[in-house]
Design an enzyme around this catalytic site. Structure first.
Site, PDB file in Angstrom:
ATOM      1  N   GLY A 201       4.566 -12.749  16.070  1.00  0.00           N
ATOM      2  CA  GLY A 201       4.473 -11.587  15.178  1.00  0.00           C
ATOM      3  C   GLY A 201       4.172 -10.327  15.953  1.00  0.00           C
ATOM      4  O   GLY A 201       3.637 -10.390  17.060  1.00  0.00           O
ATOM      5  N   PRO A 203       2.397  -6.826  17.123  1.00  0.00           N
ATOM      6  CA  PRO A 203       0.973  -6.583  17.363  1.00  0.00           C
ATOM      7  C   PRO A 203       0.261  -6.166  16.079  1.00  0.00           C
ATOM      8  O   PRO A 203       0.812  -5.390  15.292  1.00  0.00           O
ATOM      9  CB  PRO A 203       0.971  -5.425  18.357  1.00  0.00           C
ATOM     10  CG  PRO A 203       2.307  -5.433  18.979  1.00  0.00           C
ATOM     11  CD  PRO A 203       3.249  -6.025  17.998  1.00  0.00           C
ATOM     12  N   GLY A 204      -0.924  -6.700  15.885  1.00  0.00           N
ATOM     13  CA  GLY A 204      -1.730  -6.267  14.740  1.00  0.00           C
ATOM     14  C   GLY A 204      -1.404  -6.951  13.429  1.00  0.00           C
ATOM     15  O   GLY A 204      -1.937  -6.598  12.396  1.00  0.00           O
ATOM     16  N   THR A 205      -0.517  -7.956  13.462  1.00  0.00           N
ATOM     17  CA  THR A 205      -0.177  -8.617  12.199  1.00  0.00           C
ATOM     18  C   THR A 205      -1.182  -9.705  11.839  1.00  0.00           C
ATOM     19  O   THR A 205      -1.022 -10.369  10.822  1.00  0.00           O
ATOM     20  CB  THR A 205       1.227  -9.233  12.259  1.00  0.00           C
ATOM     21  OG1 THR A 205       1.404  -9.852  13.516  1.00  0.00           O
ATOM     22  CG2 THR A 205       2.292  -8.186  12.046  1.00  0.00           C
ATOM     23  N   GLY A 206      -2.170  -9.922  12.690  1.00  0.00           N
ATOM     24  CA  GLY A 206      -3.220 -10.869  12.329  1.00  0.00           C
ATOM     25  C   GLY A 206      -3.066 -12.241  12.952  1.00  0.00           C
ATOM     26  O   GLY A 206      -3.557 -13.225  12.398  1.00  0.00           O
ATOM     27  N   LYS A 207      -2.413 -12.321  14.109  1.00  0.00           N
ATOM     28  CA  LYS A 207      -2.244 -13.621  14.763  1.00  0.00           C
ATOM     29  C   LYS A 207      -3.592 -14.184  15.205  1.00  0.00           C
ATOM     30  O   LYS A 207      -3.935 -15.328  14.914  1.00  0.00           O
ATOM     31  CB  LYS A 207      -1.311 -13.487  15.981  1.00  0.00           C
ATOM     32  CG  LYS A 207       0.071 -13.021  15.622  1.00  0.00           C
ATOM     33  CD  LYS A 207       0.967 -12.922  16.830  1.00  0.00           C
ATOM     34  CE  LYS A 207       0.536 -11.852  17.817  1.00  0.00           C
ATOM     35  NZ  LYS A 207       0.677 -10.490  17.295  1.00  0.00           N
ATOM     36  N   HIS A 423      12.112  24.642  10.111  1.00  0.00           N
ATOM     37  CA  HIS A 423      12.446  23.369  10.759  1.00  0.00           C
ATOM     38  C   HIS A 423      12.144  22.197   9.810  1.00  0.00           C
ATOM     39  O   HIS A 423      13.011  21.366   9.532  1.00  0.00           O
ATOM     40  CB  HIS A 423      11.630  23.251  12.048  1.00  0.00           C
ATOM     41  CG  HIS A 423      11.858  21.997  12.824  1.00  0.00           C
ATOM     42  ND1 HIS A 423      12.491  21.974  14.042  1.00  0.00           N
ATOM     43  CD2 HIS A 423      11.534  20.712  12.555  1.00  0.00           C
ATOM     44  CE1 HIS A 423      12.552  20.729  14.483  1.00  0.00           C
ATOM     45  NE2 HIS A 423      11.970  19.933  13.602  1.00  0.00           N
ATOM     46  N   GLU A 424      10.924  22.172   9.284  1.00  0.00           N
ATOM     47  CA  GLU A 424      10.542  21.057   8.404  1.00  0.00           C
ATOM     48  C   GLU A 424      11.331  21.105   7.095  1.00  0.00           C
ATOM     49  O   GLU A 424      11.706  20.074   6.554  1.00  0.00           O
ATOM     50  CB  GLU A 424       9.035  21.078   8.123  1.00  0.00           C
ATOM     51  CG  GLU A 424       8.157  20.870   9.350  1.00  0.00           C
ATOM     52  CD  GLU A 424       8.507  19.637  10.164  1.00  0.00           C
ATOM     53  OE1 GLU A 424       8.997  18.643   9.589  1.00  0.00           O
ATOM     54  OE2 GLU A 424       8.311  19.668  11.393  1.00  0.00           O
ATOM     55  N   HIS A 427      14.588  19.331   7.655  1.00  0.00           N
ATOM     56  CA  HIS A 427      14.449  17.859   7.556  1.00  0.00           C
ATOM     57  C   HIS A 427      14.348  17.431   6.101  1.00  0.00           C
ATOM     58  O   HIS A 427      15.052  16.535   5.640  1.00  0.00           O
ATOM     59  CB  HIS A 427      13.156  17.401   8.233  1.00  0.00           C
ATOM     60  CG  HIS A 427      13.198  17.400   9.732  1.00  0.00           C
ATOM     61  ND1 HIS A 427      14.169  16.760  10.455  1.00  0.00           N
ATOM     62  CD2 HIS A 427      12.351  17.929  10.646  1.00  0.00           C
ATOM     63  CE1 HIS A 427      13.933  16.911  11.745  1.00  0.00           C
ATOM     64  NE2 HIS A 427      12.830  17.623  11.899  1.00  0.00           N
TER      65      HIS A 427
HETATM   66  P1  ADP Z   1      -2.823  -9.639  16.483  1.00  0.00           P
HETATM   67  O1  ADP Z   1      -3.579 -10.703  17.178  1.00  0.00           O
HETATM   68  O2  ADP Z   1      -1.661 -10.150  15.703  1.00  0.00           O
HETATM   69  O3  ADP Z   1      -2.411  -8.496  17.356  1.00  0.00           O
HETATM   70  P2  ADP Z   1      -5.266  -9.350  15.072  1.00  0.00           P
HETATM   71  O4  ADP Z   1      -5.377 -10.709  14.518  1.00  0.00           O
HETATM   72  O5  ADP Z   1      -6.078  -9.071  16.272  1.00  0.00           O
HETATM   73  O6  ADP Z   1      -3.767  -8.981  15.382  1.00  0.00           O
HETATM   74  O7  ADP Z   1      -5.570  -8.330  13.921  1.00  0.00           O
HETATM   75  C1  ADP Z   1      -6.309  -7.165  14.138  1.00  0.00           C
HETATM   76  C2  ADP Z   1      -7.116  -6.802  12.920  1.00  0.00           C
HETATM   77  O8  ADP Z   1      -6.276  -6.404  11.859  1.00  0.00           O
HETATM   78  C3  ADP Z   1      -7.902  -7.963  12.373  1.00  0.00           C
HETATM   79  O9  ADP Z   1      -9.134  -8.058  12.998  1.00  0.00           O
HETATM   80  C4  ADP Z   1      -8.036  -7.607  10.914  1.00  0.00           C
HETATM   81  O10 ADP Z   1      -9.136  -6.765  10.705  1.00  0.00           O
HETATM   82  C5  ADP Z   1      -6.779  -6.830  10.622  1.00  0.00           C
HETATM   83  N1  ADP Z   1      -5.765  -7.674   9.967  1.00  0.00           N
HETATM   84  C6  ADP Z   1      -4.550  -7.978  10.459  1.00  0.00           C
HETATM   85  N2  ADP Z   1      -3.856  -8.732   9.595  1.00  0.00           N
HETATM   86  C7  ADP Z   1      -4.657  -8.948   8.539  1.00  0.00           C
HETATM   87  C8  ADP Z   1      -4.507  -9.660   7.315  1.00  0.00           C
HETATM   88  N3  ADP Z   1      -3.382 -10.320   7.009  1.00  0.00           N
HETATM   89  N4  ADP Z   1      -5.543  -9.664   6.455  1.00  0.00           N
HETATM   90  C9  ADP Z   1      -6.670  -8.999   6.737  1.00  0.00           C
HETATM   91  N5  ADP Z   1      -6.881  -8.317   7.870  1.00  0.00           N
HETATM   92  C10 ADP Z   1      -5.887  -8.264   8.774  1.00  0.00           C
HETATM   93 ZN    ZN Z   2      11.670  17.908  13.592  1.00  0.00          ZN
END
Ligand code: ADP
Ligand code: ZN
Ligand code: MG
Length: 601
Positions: A201, A203-207, A423-424, A427
């Site tokens: 997934g 980055p930041g999707t909660g892996k 400009h804006e 757009h």
């Molecule tokens: P990854 O490892 O995919 O990069 P993380 O698991 O470290 O992402 O997620 C970072 C933070 O984002 C988590 O600590 C949480 O606070 C938040 N987060 C991400 N996905 C979720 C989710 N599905 N539900 C709740 N919080 C989430």
């Molecule tokens: Zn522009």
């Protein structure tokens, strides 16, 4: 470094203690008044002295009034000689009771030995301290091969309830929880329990969060290590860390080993320059060997996470290793709302704060982005000394996360403000008029991050795919700012440079990756290759002829020119609308969706 400081401190304290003892001893003597020989002679002359005790060169004087004094004479001369030198009458000397006492042993000892002992102690201490340093290095070398895996705190347990959305991923992991909890059930069926699960997934999707939650659900220990921790300066460290990690895990079985960012070690072998990949290969091999070594009794499941499945070595993915793959998508609108709700729980949100609207306005945000958004809102509210977080603060933090913070201090001159407004408006107008462009949510000429102004246009519904028409219209929207500047000011500014980059990249992708160009047909151009050289990835190998390269260039330019034509035509046909938008922007700086739609209706 810390160690050195600590040792030094200990040593210094010992030294200080010795000095203090020495000082105490001296202090005893200090209670007694010290006088000069001349004063002593005067006292003898005044018949005040009762007795004098001579200890070597020290004189302890007892006066008739019972007070004590001390003095010193030269060691070579006797007391009587000294006093005689001052011409004290003999009868007065006779009245003083002079005794020759023993030399004060302790004082002498301390006085004569300490000067030798202290430097000696100092040197011994120094040697001891240096030896400890050397030993420290040695013992560090011994722990080098240890995995350094962190076992998650059992108290701060995360469960699936803390993870919003990601329904399929949770279902897949539910199965893993079952394997860990009731392995017999599966073994009895003759089933092989999977050993590895790969979480894929962006980055930041909660892996990481999901991996933790899995161990929380199964109530098993969680060994957490990041792929980059395997890769060290020294060859072979990675492999021995892997061995150590699996050894520890086997003792704690059933458990979960979580290898975060596995792409750091799991990249395709044999691709790359430089020395580091040798180390990676060994580490990767060791992981594979360890995973093959599990028998059906070893109840360990290895979870690994990556956002770059494309670079992983195929050997990692074959059956018996990371054969299960759990894909975690970016959250859709419902999941975004759920994630926002989870993170809003501990924050004093006002009732009017509508998380649904926030979810609507944040397509493409990951869970981490959403958590960050609410955090930003909380920070802003706290800085403004509010008790609660209101709706506007939350909505404003969307842009804060998206584009950087507002730079109110970045004051545009009147003419710059005017240019930015046109400009804006360019757009926004094109986004409003072209059928395949995403509708406008907000137009603003408040500087944010590096942009002088911004237009936010978002899709009405979640889009997983984009069509040819979408791209064509999007390119026109991107060039709207440029076109407006050209039409209204007869020249362009540097303000459009970011738009130009985006439009070029878009056109290039259409031609070289999506097969959307008539002339070049349905094929891709350029092969992405993983080469690591001096820490930099060198992409793209050319797999087409020089002639094709020219065609590609020509086609890219073609798309951009057409987009510009569309943009210019749209603006020229709607100059009155542009003026309307500009007037409001200059007056109020920001226009929200509803007002914008009313304005152009
Ligand atoms: P990854 O490892 O995919 O990069 P993380 O698991 O470290 O992402 O997620 C970072 C933070 O984002 C988590 O600590 C949480 O606070 C938040 N987060 C991400 N996905 C979720 C989710 N599905 N539900 C709740 N919080 C989430
Ligand atoms: Zn522009
Ligand atoms: Mg992570």
């Amino acid at each position: 470094m810390k160690n050195i400081l600590k040792n030094f401190l200990i040593f210094f304290l010992i030294f200080a203690a010795i000095m203090a003892i020495f000082g105490l001893f001296n202090q005893n003597a200090q209670n007694i008044e010290k006088i000069s020989i001349a004063k002593l002679v005067e006292e003898i002359n005044n018949e005040e002295v009762k007795s004098i005790t001579v200890k070597g060169d020290e004189l302890d004087i007892l006066l008739k009034n019972e007070s004590q004094q001390s003095s010193r004479k030269e060691a070579s001369e006797s007391l009587s000689e000294v006093i005689k030198n001052y011409a004290v009458p003999a009868e007065k000397i006779a009245k003083v009771d002079v005794t020759i006492g023993e030399e004060s042993n302790s004082g002498f000892l301390l006085g004569s030995i300490l000067p030798f002992v202290i430097p000696a102690l100092f040197i011994i201490g120094l040697i001891w301290f240096m030896m400890r340093q050397v030993q420290g290095v040695n013992s560090k070398a011994m722990t080098f091969g240890q995995s350094g895996a962190k076992i998650a705190d059992q108290k701060q347990k995360v469960t699936f309830q803390d993870v919003a959305g990601a329904k399929e991923a949770k279902e897949d992991l539910e199965e893993i929880v079952d394997f860990l909890k009731h392995p017999q059930k599966f073994v009895a069926m003759g089933a092989k329990i999977p050993k590895g699960v790969l979480l894929l997934g962006s980055p930041g999707t909660g892996k990481t969060l999901l991996a933790r939650a899995t161990s929380g659900e199964a109530k098993v220990p969680f060994f957490h290590i990041s792929g980059s921790e395997f890769v060290e300066m020294f060859v072979g460290v990675g492999a021995s860390r892997v061995r150590d990690l699996f050894k520890k895990a086997k003792k704690a079985s059933p458990c979960i080993i979580f290898i975060d960012e596995i792409d750091a070690v799991g990249r395709q072998r044999g691709a790359g320059l430089g020395g580091s990949h040798d180390e990676r290969e060994q580490t990767l091999n060791q992981i594979l060997v360890e995973m093959d070594g599990f028998d059906n009794q070893t109840n360990i499941i290895v979870l690994a996470a990556t956002n770059r499945p494309d670079v992983l070595d195929p050997a990692l993915l074959r059956p018996g290793r990371f054969d299960r793959q759990v894909v975690i998508d970016l959250p859709d609108i419902k999941d975004r709302e759920a994630i926002l709700k989870i993170h809003a729980q501990k924050k004093p949100l006002e009732k009017d704060a509508d998380l649904k609207v926030v979810a609507q306005r944040t397509p493409g945000f990951s869970g981490a982005d959403l958590a960050n958004l609410l955090n930003e809102a909380a920070i802003v509210a706290a800085r403004e000394n509010k008790k609660t977080i209101d709706n506007l603060t939350v909505l404003n933090s969307i842009e804060r996360v998206l584009l950087g913070r507002e730079r109110k201090s970045h004051i545009l001159s009147t003419s710059e403000k005017k240019i930015t407004a046109y400009h804006e408006a360019g757009h926004a107008l094109i986004a409003h008029i072209l059928p395949h462009a995403d509708p406008v949510h907000k137009v603003s000429i408040i500087a944010r991050g590096r942009a002088a102004g911004y237009t936010i246009n978002l899709p009405t519904e979640e889009k997983k795919m984009q069509s040819y028409s979408d791209f064509i219209d999007d390119m026109a929207v991107l060039l709207g700012g440029y076109a407006a500047e050209k039409i209204f000011f007869k020249e362009v500014t540097t303000g459009a440079s970011n738009d130009l980059q985006k439009v070029t990249a878009m056109a290039k992708k259409m031609v070289t990756q999506y097969g959307m160009d008539e002339k070049l047909g349905p094929r891709t151009f350029g092969q992405k290759e993983e080469m690591i050289f001096l820490g930099k990835e060198i992409h793209e190998r050319r797999d087409y002829s020089e002639k094709t390269a020219e065609t590609i260039d020509a086609e890219i330019s073609n798309y951009i020119h057409n987009a510009l034509k569309t943009a210019e035509k749209t603006i020229n046909d709607n100059k009155d609308k542009i003026e309307k938008i500009v007037a409001v922007l200059i007056e109020r700086e920001t226009i929200e969706k509803e007002e914008f739609n009313k304005l152009l209706a």
